[in-house]
Design a protein around this motif. Structure first.
Motif, PDB file in Angstrom:
ATOM      1  N   GLN A 125      -3.492   1.101  -2.880  1.00 55.50           N
ATOM      2  CA  GLN A 125      -3.870   1.790  -1.514  1.00 55.50           C
ATOM      3  C   GLN A 125      -5.564   1.742  -1.564  1.00 55.50           C
ATOM      4  OE1 GLN A 125      -2.582   5.712  -1.459  1.00 55.50           O
ATOM      5  NE2 GLN A 125      -0.719   5.216  -0.719  1.00 55.50           N
ATOM      6  N   SER A 126      -6.076   1.728  -2.620  1.00 54.63           N
ATOM      7  CA  SER A 126      -7.630   1.335  -2.519  1.00 54.63           C
ATOM      8  C   SER A 126      -8.189   0.001  -2.383  1.00 54.63           C
ATOM      9  CB  SER A 126      -8.347   1.736  -4.082  1.00 54.63           C
ATOM     10  OG  SER A 126      -7.914   0.898  -4.947  1.00 54.63           O
ATOM     11  N   ALA A 170       0.841  -1.247   0.128  1.00 54.17           N
ATOM     12  CA  ALA A 170      -0.106  -0.146   0.089  1.00 54.17           C
ATOM     13  C   ALA A 170       0.721   1.190   0.056  1.00 54.17           C
ATOM     14  CB  ALA A 170      -0.977   0.104   1.081  1.00 54.17           C
ATOM     15  N   VAL A 171       2.000   1.364   0.728  1.00 55.32           N
ATOM     16  CA  VAL A 171       2.882   2.442   0.758  1.00 55.32           C
ATOM     17  C   VAL A 171       3.733   2.460  -0.535  1.00 55.32           C
ATOM     18  CG1 VAL A 171       4.807   3.427   1.858  1.00 55.32           C
ATOM     19  CG2 VAL A 171       3.021   2.335   3.304  1.00 55.32           C
ATOM     20  N   ARG A 172       4.015   1.154  -1.153  1.00 49.77           N
ATOM     21  CA  ARG A 172       4.930   1.465  -2.253  1.00 49.77           C
ATOM     22  C   ARG A 172       3.982   1.695  -3.709  1.00 49.77           C
ATOM     23  NH1 ARG A 172       9.640   2.089  -4.402  1.00 49.77           N
ATOM     24  NH2 ARG A 172      10.695   0.517  -5.662  1.00 49.77           N
ATOM     25  N   PHE A 173       2.929   1.084  -3.810  1.00 49.21           N
ATOM     26  CA  PHE A 173       2.142   1.301  -4.804  1.00 49.21           C
ATOM     27  C   PHE A 173       0.833   1.939  -4.670  1.00 49.21           C
ATOM     28  CE2 PHE A 173       4.775  -2.726  -5.308  1.00 49.21           C
ATOM     29  CZ  PHE A 173       5.568  -2.227  -6.510  1.00 49.21           C
ATOM     30  N   LYS A 174       0.662   3.202  -5.411  1.00 52.64           N
ATOM     31  CA  LYS A 174      -0.461   4.074  -5.082  1.00 52.64           C
ATOM     32  C   LYS A 174      -1.715   3.243  -5.436  1.00 52.64           C
ATOM     33  CE  LYS A 174       1.649   7.605  -3.592  1.00 52.64           C
ATOM     34  NZ  LYS A 174       1.295   7.921  -2.047  1.00 52.64           N
ATOM     35  N   ARG A 175      -1.613   2.466  -6.464  1.00 52.16           N
ATOM     36  CA  ARG A 175      -2.820   1.587  -7.094  1.00 52.16           C
ATOM     37  C   ARG A 175      -3.304   0.606  -6.150  1.00 52.16           C
ATOM     38  NH1 ARG A 175      -1.331  -0.742 -12.536  1.00 52.16           N
ATOM     39  NH2 ARG A 175      -3.441  -1.683 -12.105  1.00 52.16           N
TER      40      ARG A 175
END
Length: 168
Positions: free
Chosen positions: A23-24, A16-21
């Motif tokens: 996070q959802s 979640a921290v590394r990849f913005k996609r």
């Protein structure tokens, strides 16, 4: 098993921290992981087939003072004069091993038959005596203030209390 859920949670947070996609997706994925963990824990709890065995009958662990016999009791003045060395033999008449007992010693001065109490002392005797056997013991008792009295005819009395059995 617990570590697997910890690794999964850390992996999900890292993604979640590394990849913005990603996070959802974090909230639904963590919710599913927690739900699976709780389901597994509840299933393990209900299917646990360990039976609770009743406690086996405990052997007798108490010794009454009447089962302890003292003999050959001797009292000798120690240093200082308020201290007395007590020696004797303890006999265990019970069916279990004796570990310890309390000895209460009382001293009276009885010149010409008129007794005056001098004092009493209680001491712990550690003596591991098997059933039906005897063992010598030595201890000291102290009668504070007895140095102020002239003890000419000492009269001794003693009793046993708080006898304890050896636990195995």
């Amino acid at each position: 098993m617990f570590w697997a859920f910890g690794v999964a949670a850390v992996t999900i947070l890292y993604l979640a921290v590394r990849f913005k996609r990603f996070q959802s997706w974090v909230e639904p994925v963590l919710t599913i992981v927690v739900a699976i963990g709780l389901t597994v824990a509840i299933l393990l709890w209900f299917t646990d087939n360990r039976s609770v065995a009743p406690e086996p009958a405990q052997p007798r662990t108490a010794i009454t003072p009447e089962e302890i016999a003292l003999s050959d009791m001797q009292f000798a003045v120690g240093q200082p004069v308020t201290s007395y060395r007590v020696t004797g033999t303890v006999t265990n008449n019970s069916a279990i091993t004796l570990q310890s007992f309390r000895l209460t010693v009382e001293l009276e001065n009885c010149p010409a038959g008129a007794c005056t109490p001098v004092g009493a002392d209680k001491t712990l005797i550690i003596a591991r005596v098997p059933p039906g056997q005897s063992q010598p013991f030595t201890t000291f008792v102290v009668f504070t203030g007895s140095d102020l009295l002239q003890i000419t005819a000492p009269q001794w009395s003693w009793s046993v209390s708080d006898a304890r059995a050896l636990r195995r």
